[in-house]
Design a protein around this motif. Sequence first.
Motif, PDB file in Angstrom:
ATOM      1  N   LEU A   1       0.804  -1.211   0.000  1.00 15.37           N
ATOM      2  CA  LEU A   1       0.000   0.000   0.000  1.00 15.37           C
ATOM      3  C   LEU A   1       0.847   1.276   0.000  1.00 15.37           C
ATOM      4  CD1 LEU A   1      -2.765  -0.969   2.588  1.00 15.37           C
ATOM      5  CD2 LEU A   1      -2.953  -0.937   0.093  1.00 15.37           C
ATOM      6  N   ALA A   2       2.019   1.214   0.626  1.00 18.99           N
ATOM      7  CA  ALA A   2       2.843   2.413   0.746  1.00 18.99           C
ATOM      8  C   ALA A   2       3.582   2.664  -0.560  1.00 18.99           C
ATOM      9  CB  ALA A   2       3.832   2.260   1.890  1.00 18.99           C
ATOM     10  N   TYR A   3       3.710   3.851  -0.931  1.00 14.99           N
ATOM     11  CA  TYR A   3       3.094   5.056  -0.401  1.00 14.99           C
ATOM     12  C   TYR A   3       2.505   5.790  -1.577  1.00 14.99           C
ATOM     13  CZ  TYR A   3       5.606   4.448   4.062  1.00 14.99           C
ATOM     14  OH  TYR A   3       6.064   3.969   5.255  1.00 14.99           O
ATOM     15  N   ILE A   4       1.787   6.883  -1.313  1.00 22.19           N
ATOM     16  CA  ILE A   4       1.262   7.679  -2.418  1.00 22.19           C
ATOM     17  C   ILE A   4       2.390   8.557  -2.957  1.00 22.19           C
ATOM     18  CG2 ILE A   4      -0.426   9.424  -3.098  1.00 22.19           C
ATOM     19  CD1 ILE A   4      -2.145   8.527  -0.728  1.00 22.19           C
ATOM     20  N   PRO A   5       2.748   8.414  -4.219  1.00 22.18           N
ATOM     21  CA  PRO A   5       3.821   9.252  -4.752  1.00 22.18           C
ATOM     22  C   PRO A   5       3.308  10.631  -5.143  1.00 22.18           C
ATOM     23  CG  PRO A   5       3.057   7.779  -6.449  1.00 22.18           C
ATOM     24  CD  PRO A   5       2.286   7.420  -5.203  1.00 22.18           C
ATOM     25  N   SER A   6       4.126  11.625  -4.978  1.00 24.27           N
ATOM     26  CA  SER A   6       3.780  12.959  -5.463  1.00 24.27           C
ATOM     27  C   SER A   6       4.030  13.033  -6.959  1.00 24.27           C
ATOM     28  CB  SER A   6       4.631  14.019  -4.756  1.00 24.27           C
ATOM     29  OG  SER A   6       4.277  14.132  -3.392  1.00 24.27           O
ATOM     30  N   PRO A   7       3.368  13.940  -7.665  1.00 26.80           N
ATOM     31  CA  PRO A   7       3.648  14.120  -9.096  1.00 26.80           C
ATOM     32  C   PRO A   7       5.099  14.546  -9.290  1.00 26.80           C
ATOM     33  CG  PRO A   7       1.609  15.220  -8.473  1.00 26.80           C
ATOM     34  CD  PRO A   7       2.283  14.832  -7.205  1.00 26.80           C
ATOM     35  N   PRO A   8       5.728  14.150 -10.374  1.00 29.51           N
ATOM     36  CA  PRO A   8       7.129  14.530 -10.598  1.00 29.51           C
ATOM     37  C   PRO A   8       7.319  16.025 -10.789  1.00 29.51           C
ATOM     38  CG  PRO A   8       6.213  13.479 -12.545  1.00 29.51           C
ATOM     39  CD  PRO A   8       5.217  13.277 -11.453  1.00 29.51           C
ATOM     40  N   GLN A   9       6.266  16.727 -11.214  1.00 29.40           N
ATOM     41  CA  GLN A   9       6.369  18.178 -11.396  1.00 29.40           C
ATOM     42  C   GLN A   9       4.975  18.791 -11.366  1.00 29.40           C
ATOM     43  OE1 GLN A   9       7.653  17.145 -15.667  1.00 29.40           O
ATOM     44  NE2 GLN A   9       7.181  19.350 -15.777  1.00 29.40           N
ATOM     45  N   GLY A  10       4.956  20.086 -11.159  1.00 26.64           N
ATOM     46  CA  GLY A  10       3.678  20.793 -11.118  1.00 26.64           C
ATOM     47  C   GLY A  10       3.587  21.904 -12.135  1.00 26.64           C
ATOM     48  N   VAL A  11       4.662  22.062 -12.928  1.00 27.07           N
ATOM     49  CA  VAL A  11       4.700  23.123 -13.942  1.00 27.07           C
ATOM     50  C   VAL A  11       5.229  22.533 -15.242  1.00 27.07           C
ATOM     51  CG1 VAL A  11       5.575  25.418 -14.555  1.00 27.07           C
ATOM     52  CG2 VAL A  11       5.142  24.849 -12.148  1.00 27.07           C
ATOM     53  N   TRP A  12       4.525  22.851 -16.346  1.00 27.57           N
ATOM     54  CA  TRP A  12       4.979  22.439 -17.676  1.00 27.57           C
ATOM     55  C   TRP A  12       5.115  23.683 -18.548  1.00 27.57           C
ATOM     56  CZ3 TRP A  12       1.366  20.237 -14.644  1.00 27.57           C
ATOM     57  CH2 TRP A  12       1.545  18.896 -14.280  1.00 27.57           C
ATOM     58  N   TYR A  13       6.097  23.662 -19.404  1.00 26.45           N
ATOM     59  CA  TYR A  13       6.352  24.824 -20.258  1.00 26.45           C
ATOM     60  C   TYR A  13       6.029  24.502 -21.710  1.00 26.45           C
ATOM     61  CZ  TYR A  13       8.645  27.053 -16.315  1.00 26.45           C
ATOM     62  OH  TYR A  13       8.912  27.611 -15.088  1.00 26.45           O
ATOM     63  N   VAL A  14       5.228  25.381 -22.307  1.00 28.44           N
ATOM     64  CA  VAL A  14       4.946  25.317 -23.741  1.00 28.44           C
ATOM     65  C   VAL A  14       5.585  26.563 -24.332  1.00 28.44           C
ATOM     66  CG1 VAL A  14       3.174  25.219 -25.529  1.00 28.44           C
ATOM     67  CG2 VAL A  14       2.773  24.117 -23.309  1.00 28.44           C
ATOM     68  N   GLY A  15       6.828  26.413 -24.789  1.00 30.72           N
ATOM     69  CA  GLY A  15       7.589  27.588 -25.189  1.00 30.72           C
ATOM     70  C   GLY A  15       7.858  28.427 -23.944  1.00 30.72           C
ATOM     71  N   PRO A  16       7.570  29.721 -24.007  1.00 30.23           N
ATOM     72  CA  PRO A  16       7.784  30.569 -22.828  1.00 30.23           C
ATOM     73  C   PRO A  16       6.605  30.557 -21.849  1.00 30.23           C
ATOM     74  CG  PRO A  16       7.092  31.906 -24.688  1.00 30.23           C
ATOM     75  CD  PRO A  16       7.217  30.497 -25.202  1.00 30.23           C
ATOM     76  N   VAL A  17       5.533  29.881 -22.223  1.00 31.00           N
ATOM     77  CA  VAL A  17       4.323  29.879 -21.401  1.00 31.00           C
ATOM     78  C   VAL A  17       4.374  28.741 -20.381  1.00 31.00           C
ATOM     79  CG1 VAL A  17       1.809  29.717 -21.397  1.00 31.00           C
ATOM     80  CG2 VAL A  17       2.981  30.868 -23.283  1.00 31.00           C
TER      81      VAL A  17
ATOM     82  N   LEU B   1       2.506  26.360 -17.810  1.00 33.45           N
ATOM     83  CA  LEU B   1       1.208  25.804 -17.428  1.00 33.45           C
ATOM     84  C   LEU B   1       1.343  25.226 -16.028  1.00 33.45           C
ATOM     85  CD1 LEU B   1       0.202  23.937 -20.726  1.00 33.45           C
ATOM     86  CD2 LEU B   1      -0.463  26.238 -19.981  1.00 33.45           C
ATOM     87  N   ARG B   2       0.677  25.870 -15.085  1.00 35.86           N
ATOM     88  CA  ARG B   2       0.813  25.485 -13.687  1.00 35.86           C
ATOM     89  C   ARG B   2      -0.429  24.707 -13.239  1.00 35.86           C
ATOM     90  NH1 ARG B   2       5.085  28.420 -11.643  1.00 35.86           N
ATOM     91  NH2 ARG B   2       5.746  30.132 -13.024  1.00 35.86           N
ATOM     92  N   ALA B   3      -0.204  23.531 -12.702  1.00 28.98           N
ATOM     93  CA  ALA B   3      -1.313  22.686 -12.266  1.00 28.98           C
ATOM     94  C   ALA B   3      -2.159  23.393 -11.219  1.00 28.98           C
ATOM     95  CB  ALA B   3      -0.783  21.369 -11.712  1.00 28.98           C
TER      96      ALA B   3
END
Length: 367
Positions: A8-24, A26-28
């Motif tokens: 059951l262990a453990y719940i993993p966190s997402p590897p990242q919370g921000v993605w870049y599309v060019g200079p933009v 995208l924040r979760a």
Amino acid sequence: MTSTVDLLAYIPSPPQGVWYVGPVALRAYALFIILGIIVAIVWGDRRWVARGGEKGTVLDIAIWAVPFGLIGGRLYHVLTDWPAYFGENGQPLDALKVWQGGLGIWGAVFLGGIGAWIGCRRRGIPVSALGDAIAPGILLAQAIGRIGNYFNQELYGRETTVPWGLEIFERVNSSGQLDQLAGVSNGEVIRVVHPTFLYEAVWNVLIVILLVLVDRRFKIGHGRLFALYVAGYCLGRFVVELMRDDFAYEIAGIRVNTFTSGIVFFAALAYFFLAKKGREDPADLKSKNYVAAVAAGEAAVAAQGTDTDSAKAEAKVTDAKASEAKAAESDAAGSDVTGSDASEASDSTAASDESSDAVKLSKKDKP
């Protein structure tokens, strides 16, 4: 041998919370906040219409409430965590970076409520009734927003060994420097903690279900359902705050959010029991523009009806006059006919008399 805990262990966190599309970027966190706002508006508007209000009202009010709420949420966060921004080695300009997370729900509800009040005043509708309609949607939006905290690896609790513990990874940027917010996980687990944001999200969903059931069963209004939402949320938040150990401003060794949760809980509960019972009349939920439009329409119909009645009356008078004229003509024609018949009868009588006299004279002349 693998134990149940290992499975059951453990719940993993997402590897990242921000993605870049060019200079933009995208924040979760921002995306889930926006998603929550959309859900609250759409669902709230449907509930408002079901109560007798006009479609589109909640969106109009949201134009005022959402900006006020975002400002209020940020102000509360900064004020209750001011050392991070204005203390030693603090970064004051970071207080403006809303996209990095940090919105206090208390400030969001308070200033958001003021924005909603302004919008309701402009439309001429009761803000308490609107609050009852949107309460479940707001709380569901909060639950959705907590998913953004998951991607940001924030608002978690103390370290734990429970099977559902959350793994917090070390994140680094493209230069290899530590960047827990915008970086990418390098696979190294820093700690395993209570996923308090998940506890809060689940609690919120349960309260949403409770609000819907209570509203259907008891038909409550006058802001009492909104008060029940606030009280229910505060109860869960109070417990969650006791499980967190991240830095927060404290009063007498107690986190300020714990104080706030308790105070607001009792205030909301008092309002729930003291406020007017029952529900607003659907007619009271119509905006002043709608009422004015309806009144204008009724006046136009009444005026049209008056014009029609006048035309009918005039037509009746005309018909009456025409009937009188025809009657007069008929009487005149009848008079002419009667006179002619009398003359002819007189002539016939005279001729008969003359004939009779002639016969008499003829008899006298005979021997």
